[in-house]
Design an enzyme around this catalytic site. Structure first.
Site, short mmCIF file in Angstrom:
data_model
loop_
_atom_site.label_atom_id
_atom_site.label_comp_id
_atom_site.label_asym_id
_atom_site.label_seq_id
_atom_site.Cartn_x
_atom_site.Cartn_y
_atom_site.Cartn_z
N TYR A 167 -5.41 5.60 -1.06
CA TYR A 167 -4.56 4.40 -1.07
C TYR A 167 -4.28 3.96 -2.50
O TYR A 167 -5.20 3.91 -3.30
CB TYR A 167 -5.29 3.20 -0.46
CG TYR A 167 -5.69 3.25 0.96
CD1 TYR A 167 -5.01 2.51 1.90
CD2 TYR A 167 -6.81 3.97 1.37
CE1 TYR A 167 -5.42 2.49 3.22
CE2 TYR A 167 -7.22 3.96 2.68
CZ TYR A 167 -6.52 3.20 3.60
OH TYR A 167 -6.92 3.18 4.90
N LYS B 190 0.85 -1.20 0.00
CA LYS B 190 0.00 0.00 0.00
C LYS B 190 0.88 1.24 0.00
O LYS B 190 1.92 1.27 0.66
CB LYS B 190 -0.86 0.07 1.27
CG LYS B 190 -1.87 -1.00 1.45
CD LYS B 190 -2.62 -0.80 2.77
CE LYS B 190 -3.56 -1.94 3.03
NZ LYS B 190 -4.25 -1.79 4.33
#
Length: 177
Positions: A132, A72
């Site tokens: 994200y 991420k």
């Protein structure tokens, strides 16, 4: 971009370099070549936005199990968050260690979170938005979580009179491994 290695193996705090003039500023938030140069993942297949109405909202600690473990890159695009990562890789020198960072729309910092880490955050202001980039698509059947207050990780969350959490996040078990 400046890539700052953290105390947790493979995790980086990334600072953008602002180019400022009378109009405001400009910065690169992603460059495949620079990520490759640091040996980091460059293939991202999904982007997510998390909007959080109230200060004190806590999301996490989340991760995806193998074979859908995910890298991420997390950035707070509005407001501010207290961002937490936990190394869950049994063979890692930083196994079971956690770190926290303040990410905000003012500091433009991003966090690169490698596979095998749990991630969560608590909002530090109302109307917070988090963006994200993900290396894997979300697979609900591989989604996992651990308790945000598990004493194994000794995370010092910001004090909050009224912490807002989903029932699912409140009911995760402690870490077992």
């Amino acid at each position: 971009m400046r890539f700052i290695e953290t105390a947790l193996s493979g995790a980086y705090l990334i600072e953008v370099e602002l180019l400022t003039d009378v109009r405001g500023h400009f910065a690169r938030a992603w460059c495949q070549d620079e990520f490759k140069l640091h040996g980091l993942e460059t293939s991202f297949v999904q982007c997510n936005i998390s909007y959080n109405e109230k200060k004190g909202t806590l999301r996490g600690l989340h991760y995806q199990a193998s074979p859908y473990e995910e890298v991420k890159i997390v950035r707070c695009t509005k407001g501010a968050i207290y961002d937490v990562i936990v190394d869950l890789r049994p063979g890692s020198p930083s196994y079971r260690q956690s770190l926290s960072f303040e990410l905000s729309d003012k500091n433009y910092k991003m966090l690169y979170i490698p596979k095998g880490f749990a991630h969560g955050f608590q909002t530090l202001s109302d109307h917070t938005e988090v963006f994200y980039q993900m290396s894997q698509v979300y697979k609900a059947e591989y989604a996992r979580g651990i308790r945000w207050d598990d004493p194994v990780f000794n995370i010092e969350w910001p004090e909050e009179d009224k912490r807002i959490m989903s029932e699912k996040d409140q009911n995760y078990n402690g870490y077992r491994q």
